[in-house]
Motif scaffolding. Structure first.
Motif, short mmCIF file in Angstrom:
data_model
loop_
_atom_site.label_atom_id
_atom_site.label_comp_id
_atom_site.label_asym_id
_atom_site.label_seq_id
_atom_site.Cartn_x
_atom_site.Cartn_y
_atom_site.Cartn_z
N TYR A 265 110.13 -59.23 30.58
CA TYR A 265 111.19 -59.74 29.47
C TYR A 265 110.30 -59.65 28.11
O TYR A 265 111.13 -58.99 27.36
CB TYR A 265 111.67 -61.24 29.66
CG TYR A 265 112.17 -61.44 30.86
CD1 TYR A 265 113.27 -60.40 31.48
CD2 TYR A 265 112.15 -62.75 31.82
CE1 TYR A 265 113.82 -61.07 32.78
CE2 TYR A 265 112.76 -63.01 32.54
CZ TYR A 265 113.69 -62.14 33.14
OH TYR A 265 114.36 -62.47 34.38
N TRP A 266 109.35 -60.03 27.99
CA TRP A 266 108.22 -60.06 26.50
C TRP A 266 108.07 -58.85 26.42
O TRP A 266 107.87 -58.60 25.05
CB TRP A 266 107.20 -61.06 26.70
CG TRP A 266 107.77 -62.43 27.07
CD1 TRP A 266 108.89 -63.21 26.63
CD2 TRP A 266 107.03 -63.38 28.03
NE1 TRP A 266 109.00 -64.51 27.39
CE2 TRP A 266 108.00 -64.63 28.09
CE3 TRP A 266 105.87 -63.28 28.67
CZ2 TRP A 266 107.48 -65.78 28.56
CZ3 TRP A 266 105.53 -64.63 29.40
CH2 TRP A 266 106.47 -65.57 29.42
N LEU A 267 108.09 -57.80 27.15
CA LEU A 267 107.67 -56.55 26.79
C LEU A 267 109.04 -55.62 26.66
O LEU A 267 108.82 -54.25 26.33
CB LEU A 267 106.79 -55.89 27.85
CG LEU A 267 105.32 -56.18 27.79
CD1 LEU A 267 104.63 -55.63 28.90
CD2 LEU A 267 104.63 -55.94 26.58
N GLU A 319 114.47 -54.58 17.14
CA GLU A 319 114.39 -56.15 16.83
C GLU A 319 113.91 -56.98 17.99
O GLU A 319 113.29 -57.91 17.96
CB GLU A 319 115.42 -56.59 16.09
CG GLU A 319 116.15 -56.06 14.78
CD GLU A 319 117.55 -56.60 14.33
OE1 GLU A 319 118.11 -57.27 15.06
OE2 GLU A 319 117.92 -56.07 13.20
N ASP A 320 114.57 -56.69 19.15
CA ASP A 320 114.40 -57.22 20.24
C ASP A 320 112.91 -57.04 20.54
O ASP A 320 111.89 -58.09 21.22
CB ASP A 320 114.92 -56.78 21.58
CG ASP A 320 116.50 -57.31 21.53
OD1 ASP A 320 116.86 -58.20 20.59
OD2 ASP A 320 117.37 -56.73 22.05
N PHE A 321 112.20 -55.96 20.54
CA PHE A 321 110.95 -55.52 20.88
C PHE A 321 109.91 -56.72 19.93
O PHE A 321 109.15 -57.06 20.75
CB PHE A 321 110.46 -54.16 20.61
CG PHE A 321 109.09 -53.91 20.75
CD1 PHE A 321 108.84 -53.13 21.87
CD2 PHE A 321 108.10 -54.06 19.86
CE1 PHE A 321 107.64 -52.63 22.11
CE2 PHE A 321 106.69 -53.72 20.11
CZ PHE A 321 106.70 -52.81 21.12
N GLY A 331 100.51 -60.33 21.13
CA GLY A 331 100.97 -59.72 19.97
C GLY A 331 101.69 -58.40 20.50
O GLY A 331 101.74 -58.24 21.70
N ILE A 332 102.18 -57.73 19.63
CA ILE A 332 102.80 -56.54 19.82
C ILE A 332 102.03 -55.25 19.56
O ILE A 332 101.05 -55.41 18.63
CB ILE A 332 104.22 -56.47 18.80
CG1 ILE A 332 103.77 -56.71 17.34
CG2 ILE A 332 105.28 -57.64 19.46
CD1 ILE A 332 105.14 -56.41 16.45
N GLY A 368 98.32 -53.67 16.11
CA GLY A 368 99.50 -54.27 15.89
C GLY A 368 99.59 -55.70 15.00
O GLY A 368 98.83 -55.74 14.08
N TYR A 369 100.24 -56.63 15.70
CA TYR A 369 100.40 -57.74 15.24
C TYR A 369 100.48 -59.03 16.03
O TYR A 369 101.02 -58.77 17.22
CB TYR A 369 101.54 -57.84 13.92
CG TYR A 369 101.55 -57.12 12.90
CD1 TYR A 369 101.03 -57.40 11.70
CD2 TYR A 369 102.03 -55.59 13.13
CE1 TYR A 369 100.84 -56.44 10.57
CE2 TYR A 369 101.91 -54.84 12.17
CZ TYR A 369 101.41 -55.26 10.92
OH TYR A 369 101.31 -54.30 10.00
#
Length: 393
Positions: A265-267, A319-321, A331-332, A368-369
């Motif tokens: 889900y989170w990815l 946005e979901d990503f 983080g992303i 990333g962040y």
């Protein structure tokens, strides 16, 4: 046929969520799609689930399955024979499993005797997540739970006897009449169990629950904001001291025991959603199934039991990503974003990223962040910056 899209390539779906909507009673805070078991057509429901599985894999054939998660309700209210049937249909329709598959099932203490847990283990389940919530019986009664702390220890012992070594428990904080000391005691008792994974969530007062009704009448004695913040700080510090990594805002694990299914889900990766009220995401299309048990059973007779189904625009997917990805404390990834969307993370989200970094709520990483220490405490404010930032909602 829908072709799933992930990381810029066609890739078959590798994660499965299945919803069992029955439970022994409705907890006072629960807004999940669940129904008290008594008088429910359980076998009719399981047979309808089998039909949905059959139609789903025909429309979008699965890949090698890496994670299966069975949620509810309380899946463990199924009787051993019902559980055996259910696990057989999962294996029949999703036959190719990764060697390291994570097959999780939610369970409530008191609904898991040794016979049922043995059926689960033999049917392929290798991870159990127990909804413990607290280690004070008065608190448990006050939130509508029917188990007590003795049931917790008995259920965990039964699970070990049945061959489970990958177990998790859920705890909650911010409960009515709960103090920081009470949470500290619950965390102590949870850690004494030495489990590989813990989920610790704050109470959210949701509409259509008894707690919401009481809250509206000013009859819900919740901790104040300062106490709730102190609870969160306490649990983060205690879990870190005990050697658990906080890999997501509400989740803590020993190395290698992070929940594979939740990471799906989170990815922002694809997953099948099966059962009454289940949500799924396959091939840039989200769906939600019909919620009621009997309406779901009837709907499956004539096709997939969809309440709603809609395509996700590239803007919404981006946005979901960000929103789900930033829940993970690593983080992303700029690289993953560019692989998935063929565009630059820093260009697309320049304004909100710049704003959140300047506010001290996001930190830049090599790729990333991620949420800063302050950002972890104010995650919802960070996520809100990205809602509608591209799609104009």
């Amino acid at each position: 046929m829908t072709t799933p899209f992930i990381n810029g390539n066609s890739k078959r779906t590798e994660a499965v969520y299945v919803h069992i909507p029955f439970c022994t009673n409705k907890c006072f805070y629960c807004d999940f799609n669940s129904y008290v078991l008594k008088g429910q057509p359980v076998m009719d429901y399981l047979q309808a689930l089998e039909r949905e599985m059959e139609m789903t894999v025909k429309a979008s054939p699965p890949g090698v399955i890496k994670s299966i998660f069975v949620g509810g309700g309380t899946p463990t209210v199924l009787k051993p024979k019902e559980m055996e049937y259910f696990l057989k249909i999962v294996r029949d329709h999703f036959p190719e499993w990764d060697n390291n598959i994570e097959f999780s099932m939610e369970a409530n203490p008191g609904t898991t005797d040794l016979e049922k847990l043995s059926v689960m283990r033999e049917g392929g389940v290798n991870r159990v997540s127990f909804g413990v919530q607290a280690f004070q019986n008065d608190l448990l009664t006050g939130i509508g739970r029917i188990h007590n702390t003795d049931d917790v220890y008995r259920s965990l012992e039964n699970a070990k006897k049945a061959g489970f070594d990958n177990m998790s428990i859920d705890l909650m904080f911010g409960l009515p009449n709960q103090t920081v000391d009470m949470l500290s005691e619950s965390v102590t008792k949870a850690l004494e169990l030495g489990l590989p994974h813990y989920s610790i969530y704050s109470l959210k007062v949701e509409e259509n629950t008894l707690f919401h009704t009481l809250y509206q009448k000013n009859q819900l004695p919740l901790p104040d904001e300062e106490a709730e913040l102190n609870m969160y700080l306490l649990l983060m510090n205690r879990m870190k001291e005990a050697g658990y990594k906080q890999y997501e805002i509400s989740n803590f694990a020993k190395p290698g025991f992070e929940s594979k299914h939740n990471m799906t889900y989170w990815l922002n990766e694809d997953y099948y959603g099966l059962g009454a009220g289940a949500h799924g995401y396959v091939g840039r299309q989200r769906h939600m199934n019909i919620k009621g048990v009997n309406p779901y059973v009837e709907a499956v007779k004539s096709g997939l039991p969809r309440l709603d189904s809609y395509d996700i625009s590239p803007e919404e997917a981006m946005e979901d990503f960000l929103m789900v990805g930033l829940r993970v404390l690593d983080g992303i990834s700029r690289t993953r974003f560019e692989q998935q969307f063929n565009t630059s993370l820093d260009v697309v989200f320049a304004r909100p990223l710049h704003k959140m970094v300047n506010a001290g709520l996001l930190d830049a990483t090599d790729d990333g962040y991620k949420l800063s220490e302050q950002g972890i405490l104010f995650g919802n404010e960070v996520f809100a910056e990205f809602i509608g930032s591209l799609s104009g909602n």
